[in-house]
Motif scaffolding. Structure first.
Motif, mmCIF file in Angstrom:
data_model
loop_
_atom_site.group_PDB
_atom_site.id
_atom_site.type_symbol
_atom_site.label_atom_id
_atom_site.label_comp_id
_atom_site.label_asym_id
_atom_site.label_seq_id
_atom_site.Cartn_x
_atom_site.Cartn_y
_atom_site.Cartn_z
ATOM 1 N N SER A 23 0.794 -1.236 0.000
ATOM 2 C CA SER A 23 0.000 0.000 0.000
ATOM 3 C C SER A 23 0.820 1.277 0.000
ATOM 4 O O SER A 23 0.332 2.324 -0.426
ATOM 5 C CB SER A 23 -0.934 0.004 1.225
ATOM 6 O OG SER A 23 -0.181 -0.147 2.418
ATOM 7 N N GLY B 114 -4.169 -1.045 5.041
ATOM 8 C CA GLY B 114 -3.028 -1.133 4.141
ATOM 9 C C GLY B 114 -1.950 -2.023 4.735
ATOM 10 O O GLY B 114 -1.636 -1.911 5.923
ATOM 11 N N ALA C 90 -0.954 4.299 0.974
ATOM 12 C CA ALA C 90 -2.349 3.849 1.068
ATOM 13 C C ALA C 90 -3.344 4.842 0.489
ATOM 14 O O ALA C 90 -4.475 4.943 0.962
ATOM 15 C CB ALA C 90 -2.707 3.517 2.522
#
Length: 360
Positions: A145, A205, A148
């Motif tokens: 991520s 994430g 994210a």
């Protein structure tokens, strides 16, 4: 282990060719760096000699010297000059005079794309997965991520433009970030179902090294990883970071394979999980990709799980579609029925979210 100079130079030449159309500035600089041993050696200290790592390191150092003449060539730093005969000598001198600082970044950093423009590609694909899951709210789990930013997918607004259907709008009307995507359809094709809203009830994430946007140095590195002749991407990054600060996801530091189940446990059990990957698997070995897919299958055996992927064709998610092996990204949705992995190729797309060819 340090990389050999000839490997660095080959990668610089290949990168210069790959970005010739999308980033003329970086294409020019990489092509010249490939023929300059002293500049090329700045990248040999990297574990993975990615040309974007060298160019981002130079831009990061340049951020701290906003009145240097080199900024005239960097639109992200306020410049307006195109590549000309004065650029390479100035870039070379700047980089070599600050070689120690650049090597330090090359050794300790990795390129961070965090391309929020891809949210325009993921929006109809996540909607597709949500319908498969029953049409209610979902929990998003982004693997690899970084910052994210894709987890704010429901908080951005979108405009999809196609020849057949004209413009389709989606997302909140007063969103801080608006994204545009050209949508190509076959003659007579209806195209994707693009709902006005997505219902996202949880955001997680998972990354080896999640990005703390409150850390000024971390955020500056994200900015340095934006190609300087693409200032729109820098503005999108800033807007998405603002949105994320108001609705922060849960960030989990861990391994995409061994820590996947633990990250998924952060999403309430009643929610179907939509796992997102965005060009995360390309660096993986075939064995590593298989291990990740196995971990997903194990998760899907325990709870409703869908995987929306934006990956290179070479990753092997849709091997039965060789016509998609064009160098573009493949957007797909995977689900598991009675333990069998079923992947639907949804679209071929640009890597940064500007264009999408929806498939029949």
């Amino acid at each position: 282990m340090s990389a050999a100079l000839d490997e660095v130079q080959q990668r610089l030449r290949r990168f210069a060719s790959d970005v010739k159309e999308t980033s003329p500035l970086y294409s020019y600089l990489a092509a010249h760096a490939a023929e300059d041993d002293e500049v090329g050696r700045l990248l040999t200290v990297a574990a993975d000699p990615d040309p974007e790592l060298l160019l981002a390191a130079v831009q990061r150092v340049l951020q701290a010297e906003p009145f240097h003449e080199l900024t005239n060539y960097y639109p992200t730093l306020g410049g307006s000059y195109g590549p000309d005969g004065g650029l390479w000598p100035m870039f070379r001198t700047f980089a070599l005079e600050r070689a120690d600082r650049i090597r330090s970044l090359v050794v300790t950093r990795v390129p961070r794309s965090n391309e929020v423009g891809r949210a325009a590609l993921f929006y109809p694909a996540v909607a597709f997965a949500a319908r498969q899951a029953g049409g209610g709210p979902v929990g998003l789990l982004e693997v690899g991520s970084g910052a994210a930013l894709l987890l704010g997918i429901d908080l951005y607004s979108y405009r999809y433009q196609s020849e057949q259907a004209g413009q389709v709008a989606a997302g909140p009307g007063r969103a801080a970030l608006g994204l545009h995507c050209a949508l190509k359809l076959a003659p007579g094709q209806k195209g994707p179902t693009i709902p006005k809203r997505l219902q996202v009830a949880a955001r997680v994430g998972l990354d080896h090294d999640p990005v703390d946007l409150d850390d000024e140095d971390e955020y500056a590195w994200l900015e340095a990883c934006v190609r300087p002749d693409q200032p729109d991407r820098l503005r999108q990054l800033g807007a998405a970071a603002t949105v994320r600060s108001k609705k922060a996801p849960i960030l989990v530091k861990g391994d995409p394979v061994t820590d996947l189940a633990g990250a998924a446990d952060r999403i309430p059990a009643e929610l179907p999980i939509v796992v997102l990957t965005s060009d995360a698997l390309r660096p993986y070995s075939a064995e590593r990709v298989t291990a990740f897919r196995t971990a997903l299958a194990e998760l899907a055996a325990a709870r409703a799980t869908f995987w929306v992927s934006l990956e290179a064709y070479s990753v092997g998610l849709v091997p039965d579609h060789p016509e998609l092996d064009t160098g573009q990204a493949v957007l797909a949705c995977t689900r598991w029925i009675d333990g069998e992995e079923l992947t639907t190729a949804l679209a071929q797309t640009s890597w940064h979210g500007e264009r999408m060819h929806w498939l029949n």
